[in-house]
Write a protein that holds these residues in place. Structure first.
Motif, PDB file in Angstrom:
ATOM      1  N   THR A   1      32.537  44.655  40.733  1.00  0.00           N
ATOM      2  CA  THR A   1      33.625  45.502  40.245  1.00  0.00           C
ATOM      3  C   THR A   1      33.317  46.079  38.871  1.00  0.00           C
ATOM      4  O   THR A   1      34.054  46.935  38.374  1.00  0.00           O
ATOM      5  CB  THR A   1      34.942  44.714  40.147  1.00  0.00           C
TER       6      THR A   1
ATOM      7  N   HIS B   1      36.229  41.887  53.639  1.00  0.00           N
ATOM      8  CA  HIS B   1      37.478  41.146  53.409  1.00  0.00           C
ATOM      9  C   HIS B   1      38.535  42.010  52.722  1.00  0.00           C
ATOM     10  O   HIS B   1      39.696  41.630  52.674  1.00  0.00           O
ATOM     11  CB  HIS B   1      37.221  39.892  52.560  1.00  0.00           C
ATOM     12  N   ILE B   2      38.136  43.157  52.186  1.00  0.00           N
ATOM     13  CA  ILE B   2      39.067  44.007  51.428  1.00  0.00           C
ATOM     14  C   ILE B   2      39.944  44.805  52.382  1.00  0.00           C
ATOM     15  O   ILE B   2      39.449  45.603  53.178  1.00  0.00           O
ATOM     16  CB  ILE B   2      38.300  44.961  50.493  1.00  0.00           C
TER      17      ILE B   2
ATOM     18  N   LYS C   1      35.286  35.559  50.072  1.00  0.00           N
ATOM     19  CA  LYS C   1      36.026  36.785  49.751  1.00  0.00           C
ATOM     20  C   LYS C   1      35.652  37.341  48.383  1.00  0.00           C
ATOM     21  O   LYS C   1      35.552  38.548  48.208  1.00  0.00           O
ATOM     22  CB  LYS C   1      37.541  36.534  49.745  1.00  0.00           C
ATOM     23  N   ALA C   2      35.492  36.446  47.411  1.00  0.00           N
ATOM     24  CA  ALA C   2      35.216  36.888  46.045  1.00  0.00           C
ATOM     25  C   ALA C   2      34.555  35.774  45.248  1.00  0.00           C
ATOM     26  O   ALA C   2      34.790  34.591  45.499  1.00  0.00           O
ATOM     27  CB  ALA C   2      36.509  37.317  45.361  1.00  0.00           C
TER      28      ALA C   2
ATOM     29  N   PHE D   1      43.314  41.162  50.285  1.00  0.00           N
ATOM     30  CA  PHE D   1      42.397  40.736  51.333  1.00  0.00           C
ATOM     31  C   PHE D   1      43.132  40.646  52.667  1.00  0.00           C
ATOM     32  O   PHE D   1      44.354  40.511  52.709  1.00  0.00           O
ATOM     33  CB  PHE D   1      41.787  39.376  50.979  1.00  0.00           C
TER      34      PHE D   1
ATOM     35  N   VAL E   1      43.451  43.948  44.357  1.00  0.00           N
ATOM     36  CA  VAL E   1      42.654  43.973  45.584  1.00  0.00           C
ATOM     37  C   VAL E   1      43.306  43.005  46.558  1.00  0.00           C
ATOM     38  O   VAL E   1      43.448  41.819  46.275  1.00  0.00           O
ATOM     39  CB  VAL E   1      41.188  43.566  45.319  1.00  0.00           C
TER      40      VAL E   1
ATOM     41  N   TYR F   1      43.289  48.362  48.041  1.00  0.00           N
ATOM     42  CA  TYR F   1      43.262  48.158  46.591  1.00  0.00           C
ATOM     43  C   TYR F   1      44.076  49.274  45.958  1.00  0.00           C
ATOM     44  O   TYR F   1      44.158  50.386  46.487  1.00  0.00           O
ATOM     45  CB  TYR F   1      41.825  48.150  46.051  1.00  0.00           C
TER      46      TYR F   1
ATOM     47  N   TRP G   1      32.607  39.757  42.141  1.00  0.00           N
ATOM     48  CA  TRP G   1      31.878  40.145  43.349  1.00  0.00           C
ATOM     49  C   TRP G   1      32.841  40.037  44.534  1.00  0.00           C
ATOM     50  O   TRP G   1      33.345  38.958  44.821  1.00  0.00           O
ATOM     51  CB  TRP G   1      30.667  39.245  43.562  1.00  0.00           C
ATOM     52  N   LEU G   2      33.103  41.167  45.188  1.00  0.00           N
ATOM     53  CA  LEU G   2      34.014  41.213  46.333  1.00  0.00           C
ATOM     54  C   LEU G   2      33.227  41.377  47.622  1.00  0.00           C
ATOM     55  O   LEU G   2      32.241  42.113  47.668  1.00  0.00           O
ATOM     56  CB  LEU G   2      34.971  42.408  46.193  1.00  0.00           C
ATOM     57  N   SER G   3      33.689  40.718  48.662  1.00  0.00           N
ATOM     58  CA  SER G   3      33.066  40.864  49.975  1.00  0.00           C
ATOM     59  C   SER G   3      33.669  42.070  50.685  1.00  0.00           C
ATOM     60  O   SER G   3      34.882  42.134  50.914  1.00  0.00           O
ATOM     61  CB  SER G   3      33.283  39.594  50.791  1.00  0.00           C
TER      62      SER G   3
END
Length: 158
Positions: free
Chosen positions: A92, A107-108, A16-17, A122, A120, A111, A102-104
């Motif tokens: 980000t 999965h977001i 996820k992150a 998930f 954010v 926000y 780093w966000l996937s």
């Protein structure tokens, strides 16, 4: 140092992150879907991205070069880590910033700005605060969407 410590974390569909962790030993903290405990890694997020790209057929530099051509920009580039499995990571902030998370992309869930940070959320019900504005996150989501659209364009369109 144990055997597991020397291994570089591999980004998967569950990731996820990934965020920096400044400790005497660990350099990254990783969040995975369905996991209540974070994973820690001795390697920095960029090294994790580089390794995961290599495992999946390209270098981080190669992925960045492709994304630069698609987006016509050079800053805060999303990275297609495993494009065939829809694993796209987006920063980000500047990748040189200690605040970069780093966000996937997939999965977001949503926000929103909360004071001077952005929350954010998930899809698994968890969430994190990042030191970026909602507008910055929105722009990063849009950049990643452009890359995904371009990379997933059916070959029947020439």
């Amino acid at each position: 140092m144990g055997v597991a410590d020397s291994l570089i974390y591999e980004i998967t569909q569950q990731t996820k992150a990934i965020m920096r962790k400044d400790s005497a030993y660990y350099r990254a903290r990783i969040l995975e879907a369905g996991q209540t405990k974070d994973k820690l890694c001795i390697h920095k997020p960029e090294k994790i991205l580089q390794n995961s790209c290599l495992i999946n057929g390209s270098s981080l530099l190669g992925r960045r070069t492709a994304v630069k051509q698609i987006l016509k920009t050079r800053s805060k580039l999303p990275i297609p880590v495993i494009p065939e499995k829809d694993v796209f990571m987006l920063p980000t902030a500047s990748t040189k910033s200690k605040d970069c998370v780093w966000l996937s992309f997939y999965h977001i869930e949503y926000y929103e700005q909360r004071d001077n940070r952005t929350y954010v959320s998930f899809y698994d019900g968890s969430g994190i605060y990042v030191n970026s504005s909602e507008n910055t996150i929105d722009m990063q989501i849009k950049k990643a969407s452009q890359v995904i659209t371009k990379m997933n364009r059916p070959s029947t369109f020439g």
